[in-house]
Design a protein around this motif. Structure first.
Motif, PDB file in Angstrom:
ATOM      1  N   VAL A  73       1.219   5.174   1.159  1.00 15.69           N
ATOM      2  CA  VAL A  73       0.787   6.015   2.108  1.00 15.69           C
ATOM      3  C   VAL A  73       1.783   7.283   2.198  1.00 15.69           C
ATOM      4  O   VAL A  73       2.637   7.197   1.589  1.00 15.69           O
ATOM      5  N   SER A  88       0.858  -1.283   0.018  1.00 15.28           N
ATOM      6  CA  SER A  88      -0.046   0.094   0.153  1.00 15.28           C
ATOM      7  C   SER A  88       0.871   1.282  -0.038  1.00 15.28           C
ATOM      8  O   SER A  88       1.968   1.255   0.578  1.00 15.28           O
ATOM      9  N   HIS A 129      -7.025   2.456   6.596  1.00 13.78           N
ATOM     10  CA  HIS A 129      -6.283   3.785   6.379  1.00 13.78           C
ATOM     11  C   HIS A 129      -7.010   4.460   7.578  1.00 13.78           C
ATOM     12  O   HIS A 129      -8.114   4.619   7.722  1.00 13.78           O
ATOM     13  N   SER A 151      -6.265   3.262   0.595  1.00 19.77           N
ATOM     14  CA  SER A 151      -4.991   4.468   0.629  1.00 19.77           C
ATOM     15  C   SER A 151      -4.847   5.191  -0.700  1.00 19.77           C
ATOM     16  O   SER A 151      -4.116   6.334  -0.497  1.00 19.77           O
ATOM     17  N   THR A 179       2.189   7.540   9.199  1.00 21.09           N
ATOM     18  CA  THR A 179       0.810   7.225   8.762  1.00 21.09           C
ATOM     19  C   THR A 179       0.675   5.641   8.534  1.00 21.09           C
ATOM     20  O   THR A 179      -0.089   5.138   9.285  1.00 21.09           O
TER      21      THR A 179
END
Length: 449
Positions: A111, A109, A284, A299, A116
């Motif tokens: 980010v 993912s 998220h 994300s 985060t």
């Protein structure tokens, strides 16, 4: 579909159709010294910038590529959102998957930053307490030298939900990885003292301040032996700074910024989540329209914002492949040069490195002369500002509390970085600045608060 750089974009189905694996660019010539300096000509030439570790560096060609993405969005936002954004982020994820040797793009993912990513992981742990899957007082372990924002996240998510945080007390200076392994085992023992389970271990790959390369593979293996539920490696300085193979490391989660050592614009990072049914409930922390479609898709859209830093990753790979050996060659040269510069400074000041060279990355800690009178964190901040304002040297400084009975202890350590744009003169300016302060009998007590 063509990108702003002329690269082919591959369509996807529901955000997850897999594009072809990225290929290393074949280049006829390597980048020259003058081209390197041109790529970073936007840096303030009056400053010895030996602090790449804090904010990274982005070359001009990547800034230009990013601006083309930004203009493409602003020119026709609807077309960009529906036709380009998901496909572009998916291609960036595939490039990252290849870099870190993940099994599948679904494990990656994108980010904004490692902070985060930490929120994603720690939020899941907090839910374990609030939903009754974990017992109050179950434990999360982290290093004493964990990044400050991660410590705050532990407080906000884990402690507030009823968990107990145990810190691994690490020595500094450190002489061997065995010292770290010993202290890590002791922390796990403390975590289990009252029959509690250790639900999470947070392990830095490269600590920030003081900067030391942590033996992550060994610590992850110990976690598996000690039945730690989940392991999260915080490698904010990972990609482009140390070797990263997520399958070899074996953690459940691994995050790294790409804007620190991989020449990306701020801010972009990835979170690797090893495929497992136990790890499927990740979300998220910003809830938007994609909630429930998996972390990677969530994300990729957290509302209207600038996604250009995430889309430019394939162009960054083209940039690093202009160097001999690509990112591996850059990493090796940065490490060798920063160690040489650290040893030069330590010799000039009569001090030492904060750890052996094989525990340094592209950053090195060097002891400052004890006569500078560094007695607190406040002193390190004042001295850093003084070096910036008077000598145009940008470098972070760490305070180490003296041990009982130490005579003339080294209480201040500078953390120097080396990136491709740095020159020997940058470090010589720092050397000469400290030597002048020593010769002038300067102490931090003379600086106003």
């Amino acid at each position: 579909m063509a990108s702003p750089d002329g690269n082919h974009r591959h369509p996807e189905t529901n955000g997850e159709a897999k594009p072809p694996a990225p290929k290393k660019q074949k280049l006829s010539t390597s980048i020259t010294d003058s081209e390197i300096q041109s790529e970073f000509s936007h840096h303030d030439a009056s400053v010895a910038r030996i602090n790449n570790g804090s904010f990274g560096s982005c070359p001009q060609s990547i800034i230009s590529a990013q601006q083309r993405w930004q203009l493409r969005f602003l020119r026709q936002p609807d077309s960009f959102y529906f036709n380009d954004l998901k496909a572009g982020i998916l291609e960036s994820r595939e490039f990252i998957r290849s870099l870190i040797n993940a099994d599948d793009v679904s494990e990656v993912s994108i980010v904004d930053n490692a902070t985060t990513a930490a929120a994603v992981v720690l939020q899941q742990i907090a839910w374990g307490f609030t939903e009754g899957r974990f017992q109050k007082g179950d434990v999360a372990v982290m290093l004493h030298y964990a990044y400050g924002a991660v410590k705050k996240s532990m407080e906000a998510y884990v402690t507030r939900a009823g968990g107990r945080v145990v810190e691994v007390q690490l020595p500094f200076p450190v002489s061997s990885k065995e010292e770290i392994i010993t202290e890590f085992r002791r922390a796990l023992e403390r975590g289990k003292e009252n029959g509690q389970r250790i639900r999470l271990a947070v392990i830095d790959h490269v600590t920030s301040m003081p900067s030391v390369v942590i033996p992550v593979k060994e610590l992850v293996k110990i976690c598996r032996e000690e039945d730690v539920d989940q392991v999260f490696v915080d490698a904010a300085h990972g990609i482009g700074c140390v070797d990263v193979d997520v399958k070899e490391i074996g953690a459940d989660f691994y995050t790294s910024n790409l804007h620190k050592w991989f020449f990306s614009p701020p801010s972009v990072a990835f979170l690797y989540c090893r495929r497992s049914a136990k790890l499927s409930d990740l979300h998220h922390p910003v809830v938007s329209h994609e909630y429930g479609n998996g972390l990677a898709i969530e994300s990729a859209w957290i509302g209207t914002r600038d996604y250009s830093a995430q889309l430019v990753v394939p162009s960054v790979l083209e940039f690093v492949n202009r160097f001999e050996g690509g990112i591996e060659g850059i990493k090796k040269r940065n490490h060798e040069q920063v160690v040489r510069m650290g040893e030069m400074l330590a010799k000039s000041w009569g001090t030492q490195l904060g750890c052996p060279p094989d525990m340094c990355s592209s950053m090195v800690m060097i002891g400052l002369p004890w006569c500078l009178g560094i007695t607190s964190e406040r002193d390190t901040l004042k001295l850093r500002v003084h070096l910036r304002d008077r000598f145009a040297v940008e470098v972070p400084i760490y305070y180490r509390a003296p041990k009982e009975g130490e005579v003339d202890p080294v209480t201040g350590y500078a953390r120097i970085s080396h990136q491709v744009y740095n020159k020997v003169e940058d470090y010589e300016r720092f050397r000469d600045a400290i030597n002048k302060l020593v010769g002038d009998k300067f102490t931090c007590a003379s600086l106003s608060a």
